[in-house]
Design a protein around this motif. Structure first.
Motif, PDB file in Angstrom:
ATOM      1  N   ILE A 163     -13.774  62.326 -14.725  1.00 40.41           N
ATOM      2  CA  ILE A 163     -13.250  62.109 -13.362  1.00 40.41           C
ATOM      3  C   ILE A 163     -14.081  62.918 -12.360  1.00 40.41           C
ATOM      4  N   GLY A 164     -14.439  64.149 -12.751  1.00 42.83           N
ATOM      5  CA  GLY A 164     -15.271  64.991 -11.889  1.00 42.83           C
ATOM      6  C   GLY A 164     -16.611  64.342 -11.605  1.00 42.83           C
ATOM      7  N   VAL A 165     -17.218  63.765 -12.637  1.00 44.91           N
ATOM      8  CA  VAL A 165     -18.520  63.088 -12.474  1.00 44.91           C
ATOM      9  C   VAL A 165     -18.373  61.914 -11.499  1.00 44.91           C
ATOM     10  N   THR A 208     -25.772  68.585 -11.024  1.00 42.87           N
ATOM     11  CA  THR A 208     -24.411  68.785 -11.536  1.00 42.87           C
ATOM     12  C   THR A 208     -23.945  67.536 -12.279  1.00 42.87           C
ATOM     13  N   ILE A 209     -24.188  66.378 -11.668  1.00 41.72           N
ATOM     14  CA  ILE A 209     -23.779  65.108 -12.294  1.00 41.72           C
ATOM     15  C   ILE A 209     -24.510  64.927 -13.633  1.00 41.72           C
ATOM     16  N   GLY A 210     -25.818  65.193 -13.631  1.00 43.78           N
ATOM     17  CA  GLY A 210     -26.610  65.052 -14.863  1.00 43.78           C
ATOM     18  C   GLY A 210     -26.096  65.966 -15.961  1.00 43.78           C
ATOM     19  N   LEU A 211     -25.818  67.225 -15.614  1.00 41.52           N
ATOM     20  CA  LEU A 211     -25.329  68.185 -16.615  1.00 41.52           C
ATOM     21  C   LEU A 211     -23.932  67.790 -17.107  1.00 41.52           C
ATOM     22  N   GLY A 212     -23.113  67.261 -16.192  1.00 36.76           N
ATOM     23  CA  GLY A 212     -21.770  66.794 -16.576  1.00 36.76           C
ATOM     24  C   GLY A 212     -21.855  65.648 -17.578  1.00 36.76           C
ATOM     25  N   ILE A 213     -22.758  64.702 -17.308  1.00 41.03           N
ATOM     26  CA  ILE A 213     -22.943  63.563 -18.229  1.00 41.03           C
ATOM     27  C   ILE A 213     -23.486  64.063 -19.564  1.00 41.03           C
ATOM     28  N   PHE A 214     -24.394  65.027 -19.516  1.00 38.44           N
ATOM     29  CA  PHE A 214     -24.967  65.614 -20.731  1.00 38.44           C
ATOM     30  C   PHE A 214     -23.849  66.251 -21.577  1.00 38.44           C
ATOM     31  N   PHE A 215     -22.927  66.963 -20.914  1.00 39.19           N
ATOM     32  CA  PHE A 215     -21.790  67.581 -21.615  1.00 39.19           C
ATOM     33  C   PHE A 215     -20.938  66.502 -22.280  1.00 39.19           C
ATOM     34  N   LEU A 216     -20.703  65.402 -21.551  1.00 43.94           N
ATOM     35  CA  LEU A 216     -19.888  64.310 -22.112  1.00 43.94           C
ATOM     36  C   LEU A 216     -20.578  63.694 -23.335  1.00 43.94           C
ATOM     37  N   LEU A 217     -21.915  63.591 -23.285  1.00 42.65           N
ATOM     38  CA  LEU A 217     -22.656  63.047 -24.435  1.00 42.65           C
ATOM     39  C   LEU A 217     -22.507  63.956 -25.657  1.00 42.65           C
ATOM     40  N   PHE A 218     -22.522  65.280 -25.403  1.00 38.83           N
ATOM     41  CA  PHE A 218     -22.268  66.238 -26.484  1.00 38.83           C
ATOM     42  C   PHE A 218     -20.910  65.943 -27.123  1.00 38.83           C
ATOM     43  N   GLN A 219     -19.919  65.709 -26.264  1.00 44.55           N
ATOM     44  CA  GLN A 219     -18.564  65.485 -26.749  1.00 44.55           C
ATOM     45  C   GLN A 219     -18.469  64.169 -27.533  1.00 44.55           C
ATOM     46  N   VAL A 220     -19.139  63.139 -27.049  1.00 43.65           N
ATOM     47  CA  VAL A 220     -19.160  61.850 -27.757  1.00 43.65           C
ATOM     48  C   VAL A 220     -19.786  62.044 -29.144  1.00 43.65           C
ATOM     49  N   TYR A 221     -20.901  62.798 -29.184  1.00 38.92           N
ATOM     50  CA  TYR A 221     -21.572  63.064 -30.465  1.00 38.92           C
ATOM     51  C   TYR A 221     -20.621  63.805 -31.418  1.00 38.92           C
ATOM     52  N   GLU A 222     -19.938  64.808 -30.885  1.00 36.08           N
ATOM     53  CA  GLU A 222     -19.013  65.601 -31.720  1.00 36.08           C
ATOM     54  C   GLU A 222     -17.878  64.730 -32.264  1.00 36.08           C
ATOM     55  N   PHE A 223     -17.301  63.901 -31.396  1.00 38.57           N
ATOM     56  CA  PHE A 223     -16.206  63.019 -31.814  1.00 38.57           C
ATOM     57  C   PHE A 223     -16.676  62.040 -32.898  1.00 38.57           C
ATOM     58  N   ARG A 224     -17.855  61.467 -32.678  1.00 39.61           N
ATOM     59  CA  ARG A 224     -18.394  60.500 -33.652  1.00 39.61           C
ATOM     60  C   ARG A 224     -18.659  61.185 -34.999  1.00 39.61           C
ATOM     61  N   HIS A 225     -19.184  62.407 -34.939  1.00 37.70           N
ATOM     62  CA  HIS A 225     -19.452  63.171 -36.160  1.00 37.70           C
ATOM     63  C   HIS A 225     -18.141  63.463 -36.907  1.00 37.70           C
ATOM     64  N   PHE A 226     -17.129  63.871 -36.164  1.00 36.11           N
ATOM     65  CA  PHE A 226     -15.836  64.183 -36.783  1.00 36.11           C
ATOM     66  C   PHE A 226     -15.218  62.929 -37.415  1.00 36.11           C
ATOM     67  N   LEU A 227     -15.340  61.795 -36.709  1.00 32.28           N
ATOM     68  CA  LEU A 227     -14.808  60.529 -37.259  1.00 32.28           C
ATOM     69  C   LEU A 227     -15.549  60.159 -38.536  1.00 32.28           C
ATOM     70  N   HIS A 228     -16.856  60.383 -38.528  1.00 32.61           N
ATOM     71  CA  HIS A 228     -17.684  60.101 -39.698  1.00 32.61           C
ATOM     72  C   HIS A 228     -17.272  60.983 -40.883  1.00 32.61           C
ATOM     73  N   GLU A 229     -16.836  62.221 -40.565  1.00 35.11           N
ATOM     74  CA  GLU A 229     -16.408  63.157 -41.612  1.00 35.11           C
ATOM     75  C   GLU A 229     -14.959  62.899 -42.060  1.00 35.11           C
ATOM     76  N   SER A 232     -23.845  73.682 -15.023  1.00 36.89           N
ATOM     77  CA  SER A 232     -23.391  72.676 -14.061  1.00 36.89           C
ATOM     78  C   SER A 232     -22.558  73.340 -12.963  1.00 36.89           C
ATOM     79  N   SER A 233     -21.835  74.422 -13.329  1.00 35.09           N
ATOM     80  CA  SER A 233     -21.053  75.160 -12.328  1.00 35.09           C
ATOM     81  C   SER A 233     -21.989  75.871 -11.337  1.00 35.09           C
ATOM     82  N   VAL A 234     -23.090  76.424 -11.893  1.00 32.94           N
ATOM     83  CA  VAL A 234     -24.076  77.077 -11.014  1.00 32.94           C
ATOM     84  C   VAL A 234     -24.671  76.030 -10.067  1.00 32.94           C
ATOM     85  N   ALA A 235     -25.021  74.848 -10.616  1.00 34.27           N
ATOM     86  CA  ALA A 235     -25.580  73.769  -9.796  1.00 34.27           C
ATOM     87  C   ALA A 235     -24.576  73.346  -8.715  1.00 34.27           C
TER      88      ALA A 235
END
Lengths: 103, 203
Positions: B151-153, B104-125, B78-81
């Motif tokens: 905020i960047g997105v 850049t916006i798409g990759l930023g949203i994709f990164f946030l989705l990764f983070q949402v998945y990680e948070f949900r997984h951790f909560l599940h654990e 996303s930084s390269v974009a």
């Protein structure tokens, strides 16, 4: 007044930016491999050096700090070094007396 | 560019302000990362960030390094974009700027989705923000980083809408894209540090 900001300047070409992107990707892959290989005491310095290289590349070439006014470099470097000192001081403090974090 | 926008140093005041903001944000993230590093070695109860044996019982670590490596790669790209979007804006190439800005916006949203998945997984654990020192410091640090990405997105989407509305590059568009790019790259370098210190460091 002289216009010294660099909004209109082409610092690097598209090809150079893509090469930097590829370099950053390679460094990240090397970091990942290093974290799985048994490097012992060498692992931490290797990871720190690779991370520092990525950090400097992004700041210097993507954020164009290498081509900007020196004052901007000084402001950012001062804050970064201060943040690093805070990190080192706090970690050293709590490693020296681990009971502090358990209170 | 208006003459009033320049400070006595010759640097555009808005750019100077952005760099001062980023410098102050360095201290902010420095404090959050320090807190995590301190608590990492003093976690009283599971779950733990890395594999650990406590009183003869084995606990699997929660941190998923391959997944986070993928999200790190996404943020790096996303930084390269972003830098290519800035290049397009500075060379009056509207099509190039729009294309890379959308990437850049798409990759930023994709990164946030990764983070949402990680948070949900951790909560599940079983790792909540008040479960242990790891949960508190991890969610605080990565959560604030995620807020910065969010905020960047939003900033990039607003800039993109501006160019779609005008369908041309305004007098200051290149400068606005460049300044937003500074913020975006800063979010990237913070993640470079977090990825190394939090995910890859064995201690």
């Amino acid at each position: 007044m002289e216009n010294t900001h660099s909004s209109d300047a082409n610092h690097l070409s598209i090809k150079q930016y893509l090469k930097i992107g590829a370099l950053l990707t390679i460094i990240t892959i090397v970091e990942l491999i290093a974290s799985y290989v048994a490097l012992g005491a060498l692992l931490v310095p290797i990871l720190l050096i690779l991370s520092a290289i990525k950090f400097v590349i992004v700041v210097a070439y993507f954020m164009h700090l290498r081509f900007e006014h020196r004052l901007l470099s000084q402001i950012f470097t001062f804050a970064f070094v201060l943040a690093l000192c805070i990190l080192l001081a706090l970690v050293a403090l709590f490693i020296y007396d681990p009971s502090i974090s358990n209170r | 560019m208006s003459e009033q926008a320049h400070s006595v140093t010759g640097i555009d005041s808005r750019k100077l302000l952005m760099w001062i903001f980023l410098a102050s944000d360095c201290l902010f993230f420095g404090a959050l990362i320090s807190t995590y590093m301190i608590f990492k070695g003093n976690i009283n109860n599971p779950p733990y960030p890395t594999d650990r044996i406590v009183n003869g019982e084995f606990f699997h670590g929660l941190l998923n390094i391959p997944l986070t490596s993928a999200s790190t790669f996404v943020l790096l790209m996303s930084s390269v974009a972003m830098v290519l979007a800035v290049y397009g804006a500075q060379n009056n190439n509207l099509k190039m700027m729009k294309g890379w800005l959308i990437s850049t916006i798409g990759l930023g949203i994709f990164f946030l989705l990764f983070q949402v998945y990680e948070f949900r997984h951790f909560l599940h654990e079983g790792l909540g923000i008040s479960t242990n020192q790891f949960g508190a410091s991890f969610y605080l640090m990565t959560g604030f980083h995620g807020v910065h990405v969010g905020i960047g997105v939003i900033i990039l989407i607003s800039l993109l809408f501006g160019t779609f509305r005008r369908n041309s590059l305004g007098p200051d568009t290149g400068f606005h894209i460049e300044t937003a790019g500074l913020y975006w790259h800063f979010v990237d370098i913070v993640w470079i540090v977090i990825f190394t210190l939090v995910y890859l460091m064995p201690y």
